[in-house]
Design a protein around this motif. Sequence first.
Motif, PDB file in Angstrom:
ATOM      1  N   ASN A 285       0.709  -1.311  -0.032  1.00 46.02           N
ATOM      2  CA  ASN A 285      -0.139   0.049   0.161  1.00 46.02           C
ATOM      3  C   ASN A 285       0.826   1.275   0.181  1.00 46.02           C
ATOM      4  OD1 ASN A 285      -2.283  -1.439  -0.150  1.00 46.02           O
ATOM      5  ND2 ASN A 285      -2.518  -1.568   2.373  1.00 46.02           N
ATOM      6  N   LEU A 286       1.979   1.240   0.777  1.00 48.38           N
ATOM      7  CA  LEU A 286       2.752   2.322   0.991  1.00 48.38           C
ATOM      8  C   LEU A 286       3.460   2.712  -0.619  1.00 48.38           C
ATOM      9  CD1 LEU A 286       4.014   4.659   2.488  1.00 48.38           C
ATOM     10  CD2 LEU A 286       5.966   3.122   3.106  1.00 48.38           C
ATOM     11  N   LYS A 287       3.863   1.606  -1.189  1.00 50.57           N
ATOM     12  CA  LYS A 287       4.378   1.667  -2.518  1.00 50.57           C
ATOM     13  C   LYS A 287       3.333   2.175  -3.445  1.00 50.57           C
ATOM     14  CE  LYS A 287       7.455  -0.912  -5.870  1.00 50.57           C
ATOM     15  NZ  LYS A 287       8.146  -2.254  -6.064  1.00 50.57           N
ATOM     16  N   ALA A 288       2.136   1.543  -3.423  1.00 47.82           N
ATOM     17  CA  ALA A 288       1.194   2.323  -4.262  1.00 47.82           C
ATOM     18  C   ALA A 288       0.974   3.745  -4.093  1.00 47.82           C
ATOM     19  CB  ALA A 288      -0.020   1.648  -4.084  1.00 47.82           C
ATOM     20  N   LYS A 289       1.099   4.256  -2.833  1.00 53.45           N
ATOM     21  CA  LYS A 289       1.107   5.615  -2.675  1.00 53.45           C
ATOM     22  C   LYS A 289       2.257   6.658  -3.204  1.00 53.45           C
ATOM     23  CE  LYS A 289      -2.560   6.004   0.512  1.00 53.45           C
ATOM     24  NZ  LYS A 289      -3.584   7.202   0.477  1.00 53.45           N
ATOM     25  N   LEU A 290       3.454   5.737  -3.216  1.00 49.63           N
ATOM     26  CA  LEU A 290       4.643   6.678  -3.696  1.00 49.63           C
ATOM     27  C   LEU A 290       5.082   6.232  -5.015  1.00 49.63           C
ATOM     28  CD1 LEU A 290       6.915   6.041  -0.347  1.00 49.63           C
ATOM     29  CD2 LEU A 290       5.906   8.057  -1.151  1.00 49.63           C
ATOM     30  N   GLN A 291       4.179   5.347  -5.772  1.00 47.81           N
ATOM     31  CA  GLN A 291       4.584   5.026  -7.072  1.00 47.81           C
ATOM     32  C   GLN A 291       4.760   6.161  -8.224  1.00 47.81           C
ATOM     33  OE1 GLN A 291       5.208   1.512  -7.766  1.00 47.81           O
ATOM     34  NE2 GLN A 291       6.319   2.591  -9.177  1.00 47.81           N
ATOM     35  N   PHE A 292       4.179   7.242  -7.913  1.00 48.94           N
ATOM     36  CA  PHE A 292       4.397   8.480  -8.865  1.00 48.94           C
ATOM     37  C   PHE A 292       5.832   9.000  -8.587  1.00 48.94           C
ATOM     38  CE2 PHE A 292       4.441  12.965  -9.635  1.00 48.94           C
ATOM     39  CZ  PHE A 292       4.076  13.073 -11.037  1.00 48.94           C
ATOM     40  N   TYR A 293       6.175   9.258  -7.457  1.00 45.05           N
ATOM     41  CA  TYR A 293       7.605   9.566  -7.115  1.00 45.05           C
ATOM     42  C   TYR A 293       8.610   8.762  -7.231  1.00 45.05           C
ATOM     43  CZ  TYR A 293       4.237  12.728  -4.547  1.00 45.05           C
ATOM     44  OH  TYR A 293       3.043  13.554  -4.501  1.00 45.05           O
ATOM     45  N   LEU A 294       8.313   7.529  -7.329  1.00 46.48           N
ATOM     46  CA  LEU A 294       9.461   6.721  -7.231  1.00 46.48           C
ATOM     47  C   LEU A 294       9.776   6.510  -8.850  1.00 46.48           C
ATOM     48  CD1 LEU A 294       8.262   3.883  -5.243  1.00 46.48           C
ATOM     49  CD2 LEU A 294      10.138   5.575  -4.770  1.00 46.48           C
ATOM     50  N   ASP A 295       8.806   6.840  -9.742  1.00 44.98           N
ATOM     51  CA  ASP A 295       9.132   6.653 -11.226  1.00 44.98           C
ATOM     52  C   ASP A 295       9.594   7.975 -11.644  1.00 44.98           C
ATOM     53  OD1 ASP A 295       7.987   4.352 -11.276  1.00 44.98           O
ATOM     54  OD2 ASP A 295       5.857   4.895 -11.653  1.00 44.98           O
ATOM     55  N   LEU A 296       9.812   8.899 -10.864  1.00 41.67           N
ATOM     56  CA  LEU A 296      10.375  10.427 -11.352  1.00 41.67           C
ATOM     57  C   LEU A 296      11.732  10.066 -11.917  1.00 41.67           C
ATOM     58  CD1 LEU A 296       8.931  13.131  -9.247  1.00 41.67           C
ATOM     59  CD2 LEU A 296       8.242  12.573 -11.399  1.00 41.67           C
TER      60      LEU A 296
END
Length: 809
Positions: free
Chosen positions: A117-128
Amino acid sequence: MELFEDSLQYLISNGIPDVFGDETDWIPNITEEVASLPYTPTCNSPEDMLDRRLQLLKEILISEETYLNELETLLMPLKALRASAGTSQPVLSIEQVQTVFYQLPELLDIHTEFHRNLKAKLQFYLDLEPGLPLQLSHENLDMTVGDLFIKFVSQLGVYRGFIDNYENAVDIVKKCTQSDPRFRTLAQSMKFTKGSDNSRAMYTFEALLYKPLDRVTKTTLVLHDLLKHTPADHHDSAVLQEALRVSSSFLSGVNEGSQCKTSVTLSRGERRQLVRDGFVVEVCDGGRSLRHLFLYTDLLLCVKLKCGAMGRQPYYRFCWYMPIAGLKMNWAAETEASADLQLKISNMRVKVFHLRQTFQQLMKEKKDSVCRAADRCRRKLEACESWLVTHKPSFILELHSHSSKSHTIHFPSFYELDEWREAINTCKAENVETVPPDLLSLTNSCVKLRMTQQLPLCCLQPDNEKNSMCGSVAVIVHSACGLQQPASVYLCVEVDGYEIFDRRAQTCLSSYSLMPQWDQELELKVDGAQTIRLLCVSQSEEKILGRAIIQLNPVDTLKKWKKMKVSLGSIEVMLSIKYSPHLLEPPSSAPLQQKPVFCVLIEDVARQEHVLVPHIVRSCVDEVERRGMEEEGIYRISGASNEIQTLKQAFNTNYWEAMSKVRSADVNVVSGTLKLYLRELPEPLIPSEYFQRLSKAMDLSDTNLRATTMLSELQSFPDVNRNTLLFLLHHLKRVALKEEMNKMSLSNLATVFGPTLMRPPVVSLDQCALSVDISQEVEVQVHVIYLYLQIPNLPEALTTQPLDTEEDS
C-alpha cells in the motif's frame, strides 16, 4: 527504547555480529527518549517539511523491503523443519517448530500489505527521473499516508505474542544449535538478498530472530520522525499523532512486561526485580512534593525527578529507601482540610475548568499561532493540575521501618493505595533478604527501569473523546453478598479524569450483616472519565475486602440504567450505572457543605440523597435491629437528651461522624434520635390532609372494608411518605415479635409512634373545621397506627425508585 538497548547489549555480549545494517541510518539517535505527545512540527517552511517527509517515506519503503527479505529468509526453513518433524529423526519437534516460528507468518502478512500500500502511494514519485524538482513534479505533494500507519499500528498486538514468546524461541535455537549439527549448519548459514546489486548478507538464525524485536521499537521512532516533518495543518497530522500514541502505548506495555528491563543484578549475583513504580505525594518538612516511588523485591526506593539541561535526559535524585523486611504500614483517609486550603482547592478547580475549556477550543484550530497558544495553555493546565494532585485531600500511607525511620506518602486514589499495600505485602511474604544497594547505581538506573513514564496528570494523556465521558455518571449501589462474616461495610466509588470535580463518593455504612443492602445513588460529575474503580471497605476492621475496575462505555450506559453484577474478589456487588452527557458548569468556588436533615421536609431530604427512605431512618432502624430488639422498653424509654442532641447535630453536619456515633451510642439514644427526627418534620410523615379520611376509615365496622380503605389511602400518599411509613411499620412489626423480651406490643408501639407520625391539619382563623379535642386526636393517632400494624399483607417498602435497566454480568 529500553527494550531495544537491552537487546542490543545482549547480542553484543553474546558475540553476535552487527545485525542492523545500513537501513538504520535514517533512524534518530536511539538513546534519546521519544518526546512526549503530541509532537509539535519543526519550524521549517511547509515546502521543506513536505520535501523531507517524502524522502522519509521513501526510506521507510526501502527499510520495509529489507525487513520483508529478512522475514522471508527467517521463514525459509519452516517448511523443511515441519516436514522433518514427522520423521523418525526430526531436527525439531512440531512443538519446537511452532515455538520458534510463532507469529512470524502473521508478521510477514502485515508488513507485506503495508509495503504494498505504501509503495502504491509513492509510485508516482518513485517513477520520476532523478534530479527533477519535486515541486514541479506533481501538484499534490501533501499526499496522505496516515490511514496506512493507523491500520498498521492497530495490528501491533501480533508483536505482543512474538515478544512474549521470544525468549522461548531463542532458548530452543541455542540448545538445538549446540546439540544438533544439522540445525547448527542451518542456523549459521542463513542468507538473504540485500541491496540493488543483489548481494547476499549472511546472518545467524538467532540474529534474524531478533529482527522483529528490533522492528517494533523502530515503529515509534519512524512515526515520531515522520510527524516531526508533517505540517500541523496537514490531513495526516492528527492521524499520525494517534498512530504515534498507539505505538508508544504498545511499546510502553512491552517495556513494562520486559524481564530484562525490570531487573537489576545485585553484588551477590541475585536479581532485584522492580515490582511496581508510580508517582506519589510525600509529606516532608511540613510541605508536600511529588516523588517517584519504586518497589523492588527487597526495598522501597523514593526518588525525585529532575529535568535535565537542554537536550539531556531527565534524571533522578535519591531521597530515601526502606527495606521491605519488617516494614509496617498504616493507612487512613486524610482529615478535612482547613477552610483556607479548601477555598484554594475550590478556586484552583475553577481555574483548571476554564483552562481546559480554552485548551479544547484552541486544539480545534490548526494555525501556527494557535498551536503556540495551545502549548502555553497546556503548560498552565499542567501546573494547575500538578498543584491539585499535590494539595487536595487524599489517602495516607504511613511507613515505619524496624530502624524507627518513618515516611508519610499520599495517594490521590484509594484504589491505588490498596494496590501498593497489596504489592508491598506480597513482597514481604516472599521474605527476600535485603541486600544493601549501591544507591548511586540504583538511582541512576531508575530512568531505564521505570514503568510509569509520566506524571499522573490528565493533560499529559492524549485525548480520547470517543471513549471518555463528559457530564454526569450516576451509580446506584444496590447490595452485596459473599462476606465471610457479618460486618458493617461501605462501597467507595472512584472515577478517573480531570480533578475539576470530586472524583470519589461512597455509600453509607451498611447494617451489621452478611448481605449488606444500600440501594443508594451516588452521582459524580466527570470530564474525561473512562473507568470506575470500586472498593468494599469494612470500617470496624479498617480492612479493604475487595476491589474491581469497570471500563465505562458511553454507548452502553447512555441515558439508561445498566444493571450489573461486579466481582470484587470473593464479594459480588449489584450496581446500576447511567451516563448523562451534558455541558459542565464551572465548579462552585465555595466548598460543599452538607445540608441538614432535621426540620427539613422529608421529600427534600430524600431528593438530595436520591432515595425513597432517608438514610437517617434506615441507619437508626438498622442499628436498633442489630442490638436493640431485645432491649426492654425500646422506643418507650428515651435515651439521654444531651446525647440525642449530639447525634442530631452530627446527622445535620457530618453524616460519617454520625454513623460512627450511631455504632457506639446507647441504643435508646439511637431510637430517641429516630423519634426526634420524625417528630420535628415540618409536615408529618402521614400527610395532614389524610387525618380526617383515615379517621373515617377507622370507624368502619367491616374489618375487611376498613383494611382495604386504609391501604387504598396509604397507596395515595406521596412516594417518600408512603415508602418511609411502610419501612417503619415493617420494622415495628419485627420489634413486636420480640415482645416477651422488649415488652413492646403492637399497642405499645402504636401509642409511642401515633402522635409522632400523624397530626391533624392546622386550622387558620378564617377556616371552619370540626373541632377535635386532644383526647380524640390522640385516640385517632394511636388507633390508625395500630390498625396499620395489624394489617397482615402490608406492601414492602421501596428504598429507591424503580429503574429502567438493562441487565449485564
